[in-house]
Design a protein around this motif. Structure first.
Motif, PDB file in Angstrom:
ATOM      1  N   MET A   1      -7.667   5.894   6.302  1.00 51.95           N
ATOM      2  CA  MET A   1      -7.784   4.658   7.068  1.00 51.95           C
ATOM      3  C   MET A   1      -8.997   4.693   7.990  1.00 51.95           C
ATOM      4  SD  MET A   1      -3.868   3.444   7.845  1.00 51.95           S
ATOM      5  CE  MET A   1      -3.114   5.046   8.060  1.00 51.95           C
ATOM      6  N   GLU A   2      -9.331   5.862   8.496  1.00 56.91           N
ATOM      7  CA  GLU A   2     -10.556   5.981   9.303  1.00 56.91           C
ATOM      8  C   GLU A   2     -11.790   5.675   8.460  1.00 56.91           C
ATOM      9  OE1 GLU A   2      -9.288   9.311  12.674  1.00 56.91           O
ATOM     10  OE2 GLU A   2     -10.351   9.933  10.863  1.00 56.91           O
ATOM     11  N   GLU A   3     -11.735   6.047   7.181  1.00 53.02           N
ATOM     12  CA  GLU A   3     -12.850   5.773   6.271  1.00 53.02           C
ATOM     13  C   GLU A   3     -12.738   4.389   5.625  1.00 53.02           C
ATOM     14  OE1 GLU A   3     -15.455   7.719   5.945  1.00 53.02           O
ATOM     15  OE2 GLU A   3     -14.609   9.230   7.302  1.00 53.02           O
ATOM     16  N   GLU A   4     -11.734   3.609   6.042  1.00 49.62           N
ATOM     17  CA  GLU A   4     -11.530   2.239   5.575  1.00 49.62           C
ATOM     18  C   GLU A   4     -11.254   2.171   4.066  1.00 49.62           C
ATOM     19  OE1 GLU A   4     -14.835  -0.077   6.946  1.00 49.62           O
ATOM     20  OE2 GLU A   4     -14.195   0.017   9.035  1.00 49.62           O
ATOM     21  N   TYR A   5     -10.458   3.110   3.555  1.00 50.76           N
ATOM     22  CA  TYR A   5     -10.035   3.071   2.161  1.00 50.76           C
ATOM     23  C   TYR A   5      -8.958   1.995   1.999  1.00 50.76           C
ATOM     24  CZ  TYR A   5     -12.394   7.532   1.163  1.00 50.76           C
ATOM     25  OH  TYR A   5     -13.322   8.518   0.976  1.00 50.76           O
ATOM     26  N   ASP A   6      -8.803   1.500   0.764  1.00 49.90           N
ATOM     27  CA  ASP A   6      -7.717   0.547   0.526  1.00 49.90           C
ATOM     28  C   ASP A   6      -6.403   1.311   0.383  1.00 49.90           C
ATOM     29  OD1 ASP A   6      -7.647   1.645  -2.038  1.00 49.90           O
ATOM     30  OD2 ASP A   6      -8.732  -0.018  -2.958  1.00 49.90           O
ATOM     31  N   ILE A   7      -5.322   0.584   0.136  1.00 47.16           N
ATOM     32  CA  ILE A   7      -4.000   1.214   0.126  1.00 47.16           C
ATOM     33  C   ILE A   7      -3.868   2.262  -0.975  1.00 47.16           C
ATOM     34  CG2 ILE A   7      -2.988  -0.607  -1.331  1.00 47.16           C
ATOM     35  CD1 ILE A   7      -0.389  -0.189   0.341  1.00 47.16           C
ATOM     36  N   LEU A   8      -4.519   2.022  -2.129  1.00 47.44           N
ATOM     37  CA  LEU A   8      -4.478   3.018  -3.202  1.00 47.44           C
ATOM     38  C   LEU A   8      -5.202   4.292  -2.772  1.00 47.44           C
ATOM     39  CD1 LEU A   8      -3.714   3.808  -6.065  1.00 47.44           C
ATOM     40  CD2 LEU A   8      -5.858   2.759  -6.867  1.00 47.44           C
ATOM     41  N   GLY A   9      -6.344   4.133  -2.120  1.00 54.98           N
ATOM     42  CA  GLY A   9      -7.074   5.292  -1.625  1.00 54.98           C
ATOM     43  C   GLY A   9      -6.288   6.063  -0.584  1.00 54.98           C
ATOM     44  N   ILE A  10      -5.532   5.342   0.236  1.00 54.49           N
ATOM     45  CA  ILE A  10      -4.699   5.992   1.248  1.00 54.49           C
ATOM     46  C   ILE A  10      -3.638   6.875   0.596  1.00 54.49           C
ATOM     47  CG2 ILE A  10      -2.951   5.563   3.034  1.00 54.49           C
ATOM     48  CD1 ILE A  10      -4.585   3.039   3.779  1.00 54.49           C
ATOM     49  N   TYR A  11      -2.971   6.335  -0.419  1.00 54.02           N
ATOM     50  CA  TYR A  11      -1.927   7.109  -1.102  1.00 54.02           C
ATOM     51  C   TYR A  11      -2.518   8.299  -1.852  1.00 54.02           C
ATOM     52  CZ  TYR A  11       1.838   3.801  -0.129  1.00 54.02           C
ATOM     53  OH  TYR A  11       2.787   3.029   0.499  1.00 54.02           O
ATOM     54  N   ILE A  12      -3.659   8.096  -2.501  1.00 51.90           N
ATOM     55  CA  ILE A  12      -4.273   9.189  -3.258  1.00 51.90           C
ATOM     56  C   ILE A  12      -4.711  10.312  -2.321  1.00 51.90           C
ATOM     57  CG2 ILE A  12      -6.296   9.842  -4.623  1.00 51.90           C
ATOM     58  CD1 ILE A  12      -6.100   7.141  -6.025  1.00 51.90           C
TER      59      ILE A  12
END
Length: 212
Positions: free
Chosen positions: A23-34
């Motif tokens: 979230m600090e790197e502003e990833y989307d929700i899929l990136g957060i889970y991965i």
């Protein structure tokens, strides 16, 4: 029981840590889970490869995957007012994950009757492997490679468990709290291991050449 509790604690802590970094790197929700899954299970997967445990053992941890997914979902749904505190909480959850997984990795190696060297390696890889993969995927310099003390605490846990200095449940939980506190103190007070930098030497050499 100690093994299972440490596994759950470490999984929750590192899943949250990975989600916070995403979230600090502003990833989307899929990136957060991965990123959260990689952080929570990456260290154990690397450890298993090196100490001879089939990688397929990772897929037998269905409950831990559910725990990780639930933890990341809760973090994703946190109120916006808490966002400003995420950097501090990220460091704390990373410290908890480091401690829990370092102890769990050392116990894993001891259970398989590996020598002390393997116990220490298992502690370091389990405690910091997931964080290394997380930081690399997030484009950051891995914490374990910085001058700031990080992996040393995993080494300490591996030595104490490998030499059977700490073995009973009370001792292991005490060690867990101690490693967390040491890690918190190390980043709060900027404790560092000795290091050498070539930047100053290069700058000095360049200045000398210019002066000539």
């Amino acid at each position: 029981m100690t093994w299972e509790v440490l596994s759950i604690i470490g999984t929750i802590a590192f899943a949250i840590s990975g989600a916070i970094v995403a979230m600090e790197e502003e990833y989307d929700i899929l990136g957060i889970y991965i990123l959260g899954i990689v952080t929570a299970f990456g260290g154990g997967a690397i450890r298993n490869l090196l100490i001879g445990v089939p990688v397929s053992a990772l897929w037998e941890q269905g409950l831990l995957f559910q725990v990780a997914l639930f933890s990341m979902t809760i973090v994703f749904l946190f109120p916006n007012k808490l966002l400003k505190h995420w950097h501090k909480w990220g460091n704390l959850t990373d410290a908890i994950g480091l401690s829990a997984f370092a102890i769990q990795g050392a116990l894993y190696a001891v259970e398989m009757d590996h020598p002390i060297s393997a116990v220490v390696v298992a502690a370091v890889l389990t405690g910091s492997g997931g964080g290394i993969v997380r930081d690399l995927l997030a484009g950051r310099k891995p914490l374990v490679l910085r001058a700031e003390i990080y992996a040393f605490w995993a080494i300490l846990a591996g030595l104490l468990i490998g030499f059977n200095i700490v073995s009973d449940p009370v001792g292991l939980y005490t060690l867990f709290v101690t490693i967390v506190l040491l890690r918190v103190f190390s980043y709060t007070y900027k404790w560092k291991l000795p290091n050498r930098s070539l930047h100053n030497a290069t700058s000095s050499s360049g200045d000398k050449d210019l002066s000539q």
